[in-house]
Design a protein around this motif. Sequence first.
Motif, PDB file in Angstrom:
ATOM      1  N   UNK A 271       0.779   5.523 -10.896  1.00  0.00           N
ATOM      2  CA  UNK A 271       2.181   5.179 -11.448  1.00  0.00           C
ATOM      3  C   UNK A 271       2.744   4.088 -10.713  1.00  0.00           C
ATOM      4  N   UNK A 272       2.690   3.688  -9.358  1.00  0.00           N
ATOM      5  CA  UNK A 272       3.034   2.664  -8.556  1.00  0.00           C
ATOM      6  C   UNK A 272       2.445   1.424  -9.151  1.00  0.00           C
TER       7      UNK A 272
ATOM      8  N   UNK B 137       0.915  -1.246  -0.243  1.00  0.00           N
ATOM      9  CA  UNK B 137       0.061  -0.064  -0.113  1.00  0.00           C
ATOM     10  C   UNK B 137       0.819   1.313   0.228  1.00  0.00           C
ATOM     11  N   UNK B 138       0.823   1.793  -1.123  1.00  0.00           N
ATOM     12  CA  UNK B 138       1.740   3.109  -1.111  1.00  0.00           C
ATOM     13  C   UNK B 138       0.781   4.520  -0.895  1.00  0.00           C
ATOM     14  N   UNK B 139       1.067   5.464   0.143  1.00  0.00           N
ATOM     15  CA  UNK B 139       0.453   6.549   0.368  1.00  0.00           C
ATOM     16  C   UNK B 139       1.119   7.846   0.184  1.00  0.00           C
ATOM     17  N   UNK B 140       1.425   8.148  -1.357  1.00  0.00           N
ATOM     18  CA  UNK B 140       1.941   9.563  -1.717  1.00  0.00           C
ATOM     19  C   UNK B 140       1.363  10.530  -1.144  1.00  0.00           C
TER      20      UNK B 140
ATOM     21  N   UNK C 176      -6.551  12.507  -9.784  1.00  0.00           N
ATOM     22  CA  UNK C 176      -6.669  12.409  -8.158  1.00  0.00           C
ATOM     23  C   UNK C 176      -5.531  11.303  -7.867  1.00  0.00           C
ATOM     24  N   UNK C 177      -5.394  10.421  -8.396  1.00  0.00           N
ATOM     25  CA  UNK C 177      -4.427   9.303  -8.028  1.00  0.00           C
ATOM     26  C   UNK C 177      -3.423   8.987  -8.966  1.00  0.00           C
TER      27      UNK C 177
ATOM     28  N   UNK D 256       8.587   4.596  -7.642  1.00  0.00           N
ATOM     29  CA  UNK D 256       7.470   5.077  -8.794  1.00  0.00           C
ATOM     30  C   UNK D 256       6.729   6.305  -8.369  1.00  0.00           C
ATOM     31  N   UNK D 257       6.234   6.503  -7.019  1.00  0.00           N
ATOM     32  CA  UNK D 257       5.537   7.471  -6.576  1.00  0.00           C
ATOM     33  C   UNK D 257       6.350   8.625  -6.685  1.00  0.00           C
TER      34      UNK D 257
END
Length: 97
Positions: A24-25, A6-9, A18-19, A62-63
Amino acid sequence: MLVEIHVSPRPSGTPEQKYAHVDAAIAVIAASGLTYEVHALGTVIEGPPDRIWSLVRDVHEATFAAGADSTMTTIRLAQGKDDAGPTIADLVTKFRA
């Protein structure tokens, strides 16, 4: 091996998309060729440990490449001895209609 990532950029994307940084991830995961499933709160990936560990770093980075100012990545790993652990299908098939 299974990993849930889970990525939280911050920010999660751009005003137009929006995302975008999360997307990208996920694109990096899709390009890996490994089996994966995107869920609402993370993505589950299965594959050999060497590929998984490398991919986790690539997904995190990636983020930033997409424009995030900061990122927090949470992972959960499952691996059996001699990499004989369960697959995604082993764990979810009985719950699918």
